[in-house]
Design a protein around this motif. Structure first.
Motif, short mmCIF file in Angstrom:
data_model
loop_
_atom_site.label_atom_id
_atom_site.label_comp_id
_atom_site.label_asym_id
_atom_site.label_seq_id
_atom_site.Cartn_x
_atom_site.Cartn_y
_atom_site.Cartn_z
N SER A 171 -2.47 -14.96 -3.48
CA SER A 171 -3.33 -15.02 -4.66
C SER A 171 -4.31 -13.86 -4.67
O SER A 171 -4.51 -13.19 -3.66
N GLU A 225 10.97 2.86 6.32
CA GLU A 225 10.74 1.41 6.39
C GLU A 225 11.56 0.85 7.55
O GLU A 225 12.76 1.07 7.61
N SER A 229 0.84 -1.21 0.00
CA SER A 229 0.00 0.00 0.00
C SER A 229 0.87 1.26 0.00
O SER A 229 0.62 2.20 -0.76
N ARG A 248 5.47 -12.71 -2.64
CA ARG A 248 5.65 -11.66 -1.64
C ARG A 248 6.97 -11.88 -0.91
O ARG A 248 7.56 -12.94 -0.98
N ASN A 281 -3.36 -2.59 5.45
CA ASN A 281 -3.94 -3.23 6.63
C ASN A 281 -4.19 -2.23 7.76
O ASN A 281 -4.97 -2.51 8.68
N GLY A 317 -6.12 -9.36 0.88
CA GLY A 317 -5.95 -7.94 1.18
C GLY A 317 -5.10 -7.18 0.19
O GLY A 317 -5.01 -5.95 0.27
N GLN A 318 -4.48 -7.88 -0.74
CA GLN A 318 -3.51 -7.21 -1.60
C GLN A 318 -4.14 -6.16 -2.51
O GLN A 318 -3.68 -5.03 -2.58
C1 LIG Z 1 0.63 -15.42 5.42
C2 LIG Z 1 -0.23 -14.44 4.70
C3 LIG Z 1 -0.86 -14.81 3.52
C4 LIG Z 1 -1.66 -13.89 2.84
N1 LIG Z 1 -2.23 -14.30 1.66
C5 LIG Z 1 -2.93 -13.41 0.93
C6 LIG Z 1 -3.44 -13.78 -0.35
O1 LIG Z 1 -3.29 -14.93 -0.81
N2 LIG Z 1 -4.10 -12.84 -1.07
C7 LIG Z 1 -4.28 -11.55 -0.61
O2 LIG Z 1 -4.87 -10.73 -1.32
N3 LIG Z 1 -3.82 -11.17 0.60
C8 LIG Z 1 -3.14 -12.06 1.37
N4 LIG Z 1 -2.62 -11.68 2.59
C9 LIG Z 1 -2.86 -10.30 3.04
C10 LIG Z 1 -1.95 -9.28 2.34
O3 LIG Z 1 -0.64 -9.76 2.35
C11 LIG Z 1 -2.03 -7.96 3.09
O4 LIG Z 1 -3.37 -7.52 3.15
C12 LIG Z 1 -1.19 -6.85 2.40
O5 LIG Z 1 0.14 -7.25 2.26
C13 LIG Z 1 -1.24 -5.58 3.24
O6 LIG Z 1 -0.44 -4.61 2.63
P1 LIG Z 1 0.17 -3.42 3.52
O7 LIG Z 1 0.76 -2.45 2.58
O8 LIG Z 1 -0.84 -2.96 4.49
O9 LIG Z 1 1.29 -4.14 4.39
P2 LIG Z 1 2.66 -4.81 3.96
O10 LIG Z 1 2.73 -5.06 2.50
O11 LIG Z 1 2.85 -5.94 4.89
O12 LIG Z 1 3.74 -3.69 4.29
C14 LIG Z 1 3.94 -3.13 5.57
C15 LIG Z 1 5.36 -2.56 5.61
O13 LIG Z 1 5.47 -1.71 6.74
C16 LIG Z 1 6.71 -1.95 7.39
N5 LIG Z 1 6.59 -1.47 8.78
C17 LIG Z 1 5.94 -2.06 9.82
N6 LIG Z 1 6.03 -1.27 10.91
C18 LIG Z 1 6.72 -0.17 10.58
C19 LIG Z 1 7.14 1.01 11.25
N7 LIG Z 1 6.83 1.21 12.54
N8 LIG Z 1 7.86 1.93 10.56
C20 LIG Z 1 8.17 1.75 9.27
N9 LIG Z 1 7.82 0.65 8.57
C21 LIG Z 1 7.09 -0.29 9.19
C22 LIG Z 1 6.89 -3.45 7.23
O14 LIG Z 1 8.23 -3.83 7.42
C23 LIG Z 1 6.41 -3.65 5.79
O15 LIG Z 1 7.44 -3.46 4.86
C24 LIG Z 1 -1.85 -12.58 3.33
C25 LIG Z 1 -1.23 -12.19 4.53
C26 LIG Z 1 -0.43 -13.12 5.21
C27 LIG Z 1 0.22 -12.69 6.49
#
Ligand SMILES: Cc1cc2nc3c(=O)[nH]c(=O)nc-3n(C[C@H](O)[C@H](O)[C@H](O)COP(=O)(O)OP(=O)(O)OC[C@H]3O[C@@H](n4cnc5c(N)ncnc54)[C@H](O)[C@@H]3O)c2cc1C
Length: 369
Positions: free
Chosen positions: A44, A30, A11, A98, A262, A274-275
């Motif tokens: 997926s 990060e 995101s 991922r 998230n 959630g992707q």
């Molecule tokens: C095991 C697993 C399987 C999944 N399978 C699926 C699937 O099949 N299909 C699907 O659509 N979704 C799936 N999801 C959900 C999907 O991965 C998430 O919804 C999505 O990655 C969320 O994106 P994001 O940008 O919020 O977080 P992320 O992509 O996780 O990025 C968060 C980033 O913030 C960084 N961060 C954390 N805290 C701090 C801080 N204090 N300061 C600076 N940086 C920080 C982290 O290191 C990371 O790089 C799965 C999740 C998991 C855990």
């Protein structure tokens, strides 16, 4: 204009790309040492969960000019229940990488970005708020939103998984609903090459579940998957996540702070996807800062989708193994089979989750009363 993004995940990076292309260079913080610095896993995206959008990856390319390459198109999804197995056939979605994998979505997004990422960041939200005009929380969980009193957590989950080595068809993931082995949860296998796949189980942390022995559950699930695919997988690189939050923010934006990914509540409680929505929240947040749209308005349908998915979660949890068997068996019924394949296909925009929510709500009410 000074914009800080906390978190270089999907995101945060999607948001940064949109800002940068429109003349704003954000500062990205990060906490890890590089983008995607975590275990490798395959995920997926299924088109049926993103309606009315038909085909999610071409949509992201055409609408936002963000290019993401999947590992494979999905042309058959196997669904296993305790005593039945059936499949949904057709172009129904994608699998992608991922984490540390060279082709992971976050690494692909990083390559489309010029702005600097500050790695190993220990910068705190409170300080960034004072130094920047806008702070975007993209840290991948609901913790910040929770601490700010801006998050409703609906459940937490335990996730146990591993990379397994065996023989796989890359375009054929599998999913298991077997409450004898994973009560109220599910398991899945997503191949990412002809020889490697991710085998994962996830279940809600309800009182009866947290008493269970995680290791013996995993062993039973591993045996089940091995038997169903008639091979003995070799396990490599296992991982565990505890108390994975599923919930949604109350307000997507408070003063100069935005909640995306998230942190917004993009992970759907029904089936844990959630992707796609994470990318949408990143782009919509950038639109708001750029004066191209209102974040609160743009994310309205995402709140509805989340709430529908929560109804689906409760519906699934209320099913018994016998009922699951019946549903899975019905998927192979000649008439239904064709209809389901069509509804899941990337050529239709029918929102089956939205249509079926009132019916599931009613069934949930009858079962829970
Ligand atoms: C095991 C697993 C399987 C999944 N399978 C699926 C699937 O099949 N299909 C699907 O659509 N979704 C799936 N999801 C959900 C999907 O991965 C998430 O919804 C999505 O990655 C969320 O994106 P994001 O940008 O919020 O977080 P992320 O992509 O996780 O990025 C968060 C980033 O913030 C960084 N961060 C954390 N805290 C701090 C801080 N204090 N300061 C600076 N940086 C920080 C982290 O290191 C990371 O790089 C799965 C999740 C998991 C855990």
């Amino acid at each position: 204009m000074k914009v800080a993004i906390m978190g270089a995940g999907i995101s945060g990076l999607s948001c940064a790309i949109m800002l940068e292309r429109n003349g704003i260079e954000p500062t990205i913080f990060e906490k890890r040492s590089r983008v995607g610095d975590r275990f490798i896993n395959a995920e997926s995206m299924f088109d049926i969960l993103n309606r009315p959008i038909k085909d999610c990856l071409p949509y992201i390319k055409e609408k936002f000019n963000i290019e993401l390459q999947p590992i494979s198109e999905v042309d058959k999804l196997f669904i296993h229940s305790k005593n039945e197995v059936s499949s949904i056939d057709g172009k129904i979605g994608y699998t992608n990488m991922r984490g540390r994998h060279e082709e992971s979505f976050e690494r692909q997004l990083e390559k489309q970005l010029k702005s600097k990422i500050i790695f190993n960041s220990t910068d705190q939200y409170e300080t960034l708020c004072k130094e920047f005009d806008y702070v975007i929380l993209a840290t991948g969980d609901g913790e910040y939103a929770s601490n700010l009193g801006n998050y409703r957590c609906d459940l937490t989950c335990t996730i146990v998984g591993a990379t397994v080595v065996g023989d796989f068809i890359k375009s054929n993931p599998h999913v298991w609903f077997n409450y004898d082995i994973i009560p109220k949860g599910y398991g899945w296998l997503i191949p990412f090459s002809e020889k490697e796949a991710n085998l994962v189980m996830a279940y809600p942390d309800y009182p009866n579940n947290i008493k269970l022995d995680r290791q013996s559950m995993w062993q039973k699930f591993y045996d089940l998957a091995s038997n169903n695919l008639e091979q003995n997988f070799k396990v490599r690189d296992s991982f565990q996540i505890t108390r994975y939050m599923m919930g949604i923010c109350i307000r997507p934006k408070i003063d100069n702070t935005y909640f995306i990914g998230n942190c917004f509540g993009t992970i759907s409680p029904g089936l844990g996807f959630g992707q796609f929505v994470s990318i949408l929240t990143g782009v919509y947040c950038a639109y708001d800062i750029l004066g191209m749209g209102k974040y609160e308005k743009l994310v309205e349908p995402l709140f509805e989708n989340y709430n529908n998915s929560l109804v689906l979660r409760r519906y699934l949890e209320n099913l018994t193994d016998e009922e699951l068997d019946k549903i899975v068996k019905d998927l192979d019924n000649k008439l239904l089979d064709k209809l389901i394949d069509k509804l899941c296909d990337n050529k239709t925009s029918v929102d089956i989750l939205k249509i079926s929510t009132p019916i599931m709500k009613l069934i949930n009410k009858i079962k829970e009363d």
